[in-house]
Write a protein that holds these residues in place. Structure first.
Motif, short mmCIF file in Angstrom:
data_model
loop_
_atom_site.label_atom_id
_atom_site.label_comp_id
_atom_site.label_asym_id
_atom_site.label_seq_id
_atom_site.Cartn_x
_atom_site.Cartn_y
_atom_site.Cartn_z
N LEU A 60 0.82 -1.21 0.00
CA LEU A 60 0.00 0.00 0.00
C LEU A 60 0.86 1.26 0.00
CD1 LEU A 60 -2.76 1.40 0.19
CD2 LEU A 60 -2.62 1.15 2.68
N LEU A 61 1.86 1.31 0.87
CA LEU A 61 2.71 2.49 0.95
C LEU A 61 3.50 2.71 -0.33
CD1 LEU A 61 3.99 2.17 4.63
CD2 LEU A 61 2.41 3.89 3.73
N VAL A 110 1.16 4.21 -2.85
CA VAL A 110 0.91 5.61 -2.49
C VAL A 110 2.10 6.47 -2.92
CG1 VAL A 110 0.68 7.21 -0.55
CG2 VAL A 110 -0.69 5.11 -0.62
N GLU A 111 3.32 5.98 -2.67
CA GLU A 111 4.50 6.76 -3.05
C GLU A 111 4.59 6.92 -4.57
OE1 GLU A 111 9.10 6.94 -1.64
OE2 GLU A 111 8.48 5.07 -2.59
N VAL A 170 2.14 6.89 -6.74
CA VAL A 170 1.08 7.81 -7.15
C VAL A 170 1.47 9.25 -6.80
CG1 VAL A 170 -1.31 8.51 -6.73
CG2 VAL A 170 -0.74 6.09 -7.01
N SER A 171 2.13 9.42 -5.66
CA SER A 171 2.52 10.77 -5.25
C SER A 171 3.48 11.39 -6.24
CB SER A 171 3.14 10.74 -3.85
OG SER A 171 4.48 10.26 -3.88
#
Length: 284
Positions: free
Chosen positions: A17-18, A21-22, A24-25
């Motif tokens: 998940l992290l 998220v990274e 996508v960021s």
């Protein structure tokens, strides 16, 4: 045997998940100065991580035999309670510091650890870039076993340390509040550790705590933007070459050496060590 959870296994969903998220960021808020992501590099890091799971399972067999023998011989026993686990985590982090430092300053140990530093990117997949020859760390933790820490409790503490270090492999988190930066290993401190600039080399070896570096003179604060990778990058995405390139280089140096003390130097001195030139002008 203490019944302790498999911290790494339970953390895998959070890792995935992290990482997403990274990624996508970086799509939403690009940073031209950051190393960011590159598909082949990330795939290599993930591949190295998956491979390490297989090889670590093999290396654990002889290590567990040694640990079990030492544990059986010592009359000491540390009970597994919540407060003793905290002390064990502190002790494991202390010995991790020395193991990590040793793996940077002794070349034959560096040959294992160099894998983790071989990426020129610095993101959450870099945390997964683990060696396949991790049979070099176990001696550093023998004092804990000799003091009566159960091997399963040590494995739990090592897993907690490993899981903690996942989130500090990122450029998306700037410096944190000063008390946190003073006490704990953070993304800022770990960026320094992965940098290849001279002033940043061999700094910030801590796992969970950065106080060991402050105590033992190996701390460096992040002042200039780090350049990630090795002082001599290997320019390959081949997992087998990533895993073995330094061992190959050591073998080449050993074959070229003509004196036993030079051969010992190639094994046990620092990664950048070269034999001093002899009086006849040769280096061998």
């Amino acid at each position: 045997m203490p019944n302790l959870p498999d911290v790494v296994l339970w953390s895998i969903p959070a890792f995935v998940l992290l990482t997403v998220v990274e990624m996508v960021s970086y799509r939403i808020h690009p940073d031209e100065d950051a190393a960011g992501y590159e598909a082949k590099d990330a795939a290599t890091s993930v591949g190295m991580g998956l491979g390490s799971l297989v090889f670590d399972a093999l290396w654990k067999i002889p290590v567990l035999l040694v640990y079990s023998a030492v544990y059986a011989l010592t009359p000491l026993r540390v009970p597994v309670e919540w407060w003793t686990l905290l002390l064990m985590l502190l002790a494991q982090d202390f010995f991790y510091y020395w193991s990590h430092r040793g793996h940077h300053v002794v070349r034959i140990l560096w040959a294992c650890h160099v894998v983790h530093h071989s990426s020129r990117k610095f993101n959450l997949t870099t945390a997964l870039r683990q060696p396949w020859t991790s049979l070099t760390s176990w001696p550093f933790y023998l004092p804990m076993i000799a003091c009566g820490v159960h091997p399963a409790a040590l494995a739990f503490c090592s897993s907690v340390n490993l899981v903690y270090q996942f989130w500090i492999h990122t450029e998306r988190i700037d410096q944190l509040p000063r008390p946190v930066e003073f006490l704990l290993n953070t993304p800022s401190h770990h960026r320094v550790h992965h940098a290849s600039q001279g002033g940043y080399l061999d700094r910030n070896f801590g796992g969970i705590l950065i106080v060991w570096d402050r105590l033992f003179g190996s701390f460096a604060a992040e002042t200039e933007r780090p350049v990630f990778g090795l002082t001599k990058n290997i320019d390959t995405y081949n997992p087998l070459r990533v895993a073995t390139h330094e061992y190959v280089a050591i073998a080449r140096d050993l074959a070229a050496a003509t004196r036993w003390r030079d051969r010992a130097g190639h094994l046990f001195r620092g990664p950048g060590w070269k034999p001093a030139a002899r009086r006849d002008g040769s280096a061998g």
